[in-house]
Design an enzyme around this catalytic site. Structure first.
Site, short mmCIF file in Angstrom:
data_model
loop_
_atom_site.label_atom_id
_atom_site.label_comp_id
_atom_site.label_asym_id
_atom_site.label_seq_id
_atom_site.Cartn_x
_atom_site.Cartn_y
_atom_site.Cartn_z
N SER A 182 54.46 -4.67 77.90
CA SER A 182 54.55 -3.68 76.94
C SER A 182 53.06 -2.77 76.65
O SER A 182 52.16 -2.45 75.87
CB SER A 182 54.23 -4.54 75.30
OG SER A 182 53.16 -5.48 75.53
N ARG A 224 40.84 1.84 94.20
CA ARG A 224 41.44 2.44 93.61
C ARG A 224 39.78 3.13 92.03
O ARG A 224 38.94 2.91 92.21
CB ARG A 224 42.03 2.10 92.36
CG ARG A 224 41.73 2.40 91.08
CD ARG A 224 42.73 2.11 89.55
NE ARG A 224 41.89 1.22 89.48
CZ ARG A 224 41.60 0.33 87.65
NH1 ARG A 224 41.40 2.54 87.08
NH2 ARG A 224 40.50 0.41 87.11
N HIS A 248 38.63 -7.05 88.05
CA HIS A 248 38.94 -5.57 87.53
C HIS A 248 40.37 -5.42 87.28
O HIS A 248 41.42 -5.17 86.31
CB HIS A 248 38.14 -4.98 87.50
CG HIS A 248 38.46 -3.50 86.56
ND1 HIS A 248 38.54 -4.04 85.24
CD2 HIS A 248 39.06 -2.18 86.62
CE1 HIS A 248 38.54 -2.66 84.53
NE2 HIS A 248 38.80 -1.35 85.48
N GLY A 275 39.03 5.74 80.71
CA GLY A 275 40.25 6.82 79.89
C GLY A 275 41.36 7.48 81.34
O GLY A 275 41.49 6.71 82.41
N THR A 321 46.69 -2.34 79.29
CA THR A 321 45.79 -1.40 78.72
C THR A 321 44.68 -1.02 77.71
O THR A 321 44.44 -0.48 77.41
CB THR A 321 47.71 -0.60 78.37
OG1 THR A 321 48.23 -0.34 78.96
CG2 THR A 321 47.22 1.04 77.85
N ARG A 352 34.12 2.17 93.76
CA ARG A 352 33.16 0.88 93.19
C ARG A 352 33.30 0.21 94.55
O ARG A 352 32.15 -1.53 93.79
CB ARG A 352 34.69 0.90 91.83
CG ARG A 352 34.71 1.11 90.73
CD ARG A 352 36.30 0.87 89.79
NE ARG A 352 35.59 1.84 88.74
CZ ARG A 352 36.53 1.88 87.81
NH1 ARG A 352 37.57 0.57 88.16
NH2 ARG A 352 36.84 2.34 86.37
N GLU A 359 33.16 9.78 86.69
CA GLU A 359 32.92 8.89 86.88
C GLU A 359 33.18 8.60 88.61
O GLU A 359 32.59 9.37 89.41
CB GLU A 359 34.17 7.21 86.36
CG GLU A 359 34.35 7.60 84.49
CD GLU A 359 35.37 7.18 84.27
OE1 GLU A 359 35.93 6.43 83.52
OE2 GLU A 359 36.42 6.46 85.05
N HIS A 395 34.57 -4.76 88.69
CA HIS A 395 34.61 -3.91 87.96
C HIS A 395 33.19 -4.06 88.62
O HIS A 395 32.09 -5.27 88.29
CB HIS A 395 34.53 -3.53 86.91
CG HIS A 395 33.99 -2.12 86.39
ND1 HIS A 395 32.88 -2.26 85.77
CD2 HIS A 395 35.43 -0.78 85.80
CE1 HIS A 395 33.08 -0.65 85.53
NE2 HIS A 395 34.23 -0.51 85.53
#
Length: 532
Positions: free
Chosen positions: A10, A387, A352, A49, A43, A291, A115, A243
């Site tokens: 969900s 990512r 992360h 963001g 989420t 990262r 970022e 992260h």
């Protein structure tokens, strides 16, 4: 129970898909399952963001595509990158039309953040709780659709395929098909079967395979593990993103509080225990390098200086702007006695995001018929070996839309398979000692952290695999003889995820992106995805 569309998870991926299907197919039933509360998802904890090109005067699709491919270190699928970047703008407009609010400047223009790895300011955000804003928006929208049934506290145990009808299924079996799932109803403690025509796995990440992670306790890799057991295709699991800046709290393990990358985007500086700004030694982009580079740099500084953390210096930043943009981070730091205007924030890397997962095509289809995957559990080809920050929410929305488009096209051609047997619990008994589960979980998290972390070696990976083999053997014996429980299922899934990470790390004889092996410090000329 029968449902036309079954959604596992969900978060942003599952709810976006469910909402779109419900709008397009008002005569069809959509069931969304979540294993705890409906809003407890990865989420919800996303701070930074959504990356998207909205300022075409200063930014472009080409720049966002290039930034994504550079961050992915040669393993991104360029066609997928283009799809996500270009289609993402419409998906952002859509979530706004559903009620999501992003911060704006006094002029009325969106306040765009920057970022690591991004060449321009393009991150839309809602203070430092963007994910929660999106999650709440989607839950409100889903609640307004009478043909969506959202069921909490249901743990999906296994995907139902021909295997459960008595057929031998291997990875070489053509046309493996999904007929639904077996579910542990935690309210009744019974295993039930849910038969579906279309199933979407949107089950999130697997950060809990490590001792410290920014992920909540529900991130146990359930979708990836279930699909692997069902003989589906998995790829690129070796690429686990740590992260760089999770809040360091002495003695605290499990879920760590995230200090968003947007803080560095607004001007914060990483410093070692001597107060030295060190990132310039590692990359010309300094604190805004991708990262993988920043996490390895911090890891190296900690090892050189014998410390358990470094510091994030926010003291020279505009505090009025900081308090407006990062109220959640400010409050958390104050609760620990840290005044960010005067004191450095102790930070250390934490697990992360999984860049690999269930291998899908450009429509979100897995290798198993009528089974789709999107969100963090999927490997779409967007992220490659690393990512780019804030691309994950964008990817989830784009592929939820694509899964919806493809699945509604064929729903009328599908029938329910009513020959599925009930769950067989014959011969199982209640577990006598839960310590057998909790201790195995601790062992797993410790060995993954120590042997399969930011920096790896062949001998560490070999040792990890030997210990995983033993944990797997013990846990499977336990699973075969005891009643199914969420704790046992999560342990079983995490061991499978650990195995996949280690196995694919062993097969990659190079250092690329998030996979850094000191025995293979260079990249290979031949770039490939590793599929299991």
């Amino acid at each position: 129970m029968k449902t036309d569309f079954l959604v596992i998870g969900s978060g942003i991926a599952g709810l976006t898909y469910a909402l779109k299907v419900a709008q397009d197919c008002p005569d069809k039933t959509i069931t969304v399952l979540t294993k705890t509360f409906s809003d407890e998802t990865n989420t919800k904890y996303a701070q930074g963001g959504v990356a998207g090109v909205t300022d075409f005067d200063n930014d472009s699709f080409e720049k966002h595509i290039e930034d994504t491919i550079i961050a992915g270190d040669g393993l991104c699928d360029s066609e997928i990158v283009e799809i996500v970047v270009k289609e993402g703008v419409e998906r952002i407009k859509e979530i706004i039309s559903w009620g999501a609010h992003f911060d704006k400047e006094h002029s009325g223009e969106y306040a765009l953040g920057k970022e690591g790895g991004h060449s321009e300011f393009r991150i839309l955000h809602h203070k430092d709780v963007t994910g929660k804003e999106i999650e709440d928006t989607l839950l409100r929208a889903v609640a307004s659709k009478p043909n969506i049934k959202l069921i909490s506290h249901c743990f999906v145990v296994d995907i139902i395929t021909q295997h459960h009808l008595g057929f031998l299924v291997t990875k070489a079996t053509p046309d493996i098909e999904c007929f639904g799932v077996y579910v542990l109803n935690m309210k009744t403690n019974e295993i039930e079967k849910i038969i579906s025509k279309i199933t979407l796995l949107a089950s999130g990440g697997n950060g809990q395979v490590y001792r410290t992670t920014t992920n909540p306790s529900i991130a146990t890799g359930d979708g990836v593990a279930m699909l692997y057991r069902a003989k589906g295709r998995i790829e690129n699991m070796e690429f686990i993103q740590f992260h760089p800046t999770a809040l360091y709290e002495a003695g605290v393990t499990g879920q760590a509080f995230l200090i968003s990358e947007a803080v560095r985007g607004d001007g914060a500086i990483l410093r070692n225990d001597k107060g030295e700004a060190f990132m310039e030694k590692y990359d010309e982009r300094k604190d805004l390098a991708p990262r993988d580079i920043v996490a390895r740099a911090i890891d190296n500084e900690m090892k050189i200086n014998g410390t358990e953390h470094v510091f994030l210096d926010c003291t020279k930043m505009d505090m009025e702007k900081f308090l407006h943009h990062f109220p959640n981070i400010t409050d958390k730091c104050l609760s620990l006695g840290i005044d960010v205007s005067k004191q450095y924030i102790p930070v250390a890397p934490a697990a992360h995001f999984s860049c690999g997962g269930i291998k899908t095509d450009e429509w979100g289809r897995s290798s198993i018929r009528n089974l789709y995957a999107c969100g963090e559990c999927a490997s779409t080809g967007l992220h490659g070996a690393n990512r780019l920050a804030s691309n994950s929410l964008l990817e989830a929305m784009v592929f939820a839309h694509r899964c919806y488009l493809n699945s509604v096209e064929k729903i009328e051609t599908l029938e329910f398979n009513t020959a599925i047997p009930d769950w067989n619990a014959k011969g199982t008994t209640a577990p006598k000692e839960m310590i057998l589960i909790t201790q195995s979980l601790k062992e797993l998290q410790l060995l993954m952290t120590d042997y399969v972390g930011i920096v790896r070696t062949n001998i560490r990976l070999e040792r990890a695999m030997k210990r995983l083999d033993l944990l797997h053997e013990e846990t499977e014996q336990f699973y075969e003889t005891t009643f199914v429980s969420p704790q046992l299922c999560e342990l079983r899934n995490l061991i499978t995820v650990g195995y996949l990470i280690v196995k694919e790390a062993q097969l990659r004889h190079e250092s690329r992106g998030l996979h850094y092996n000191t025995d293979y410090p260079a990249k290979n000329d031949i770039v490939q995805n590793i599929v299991l």
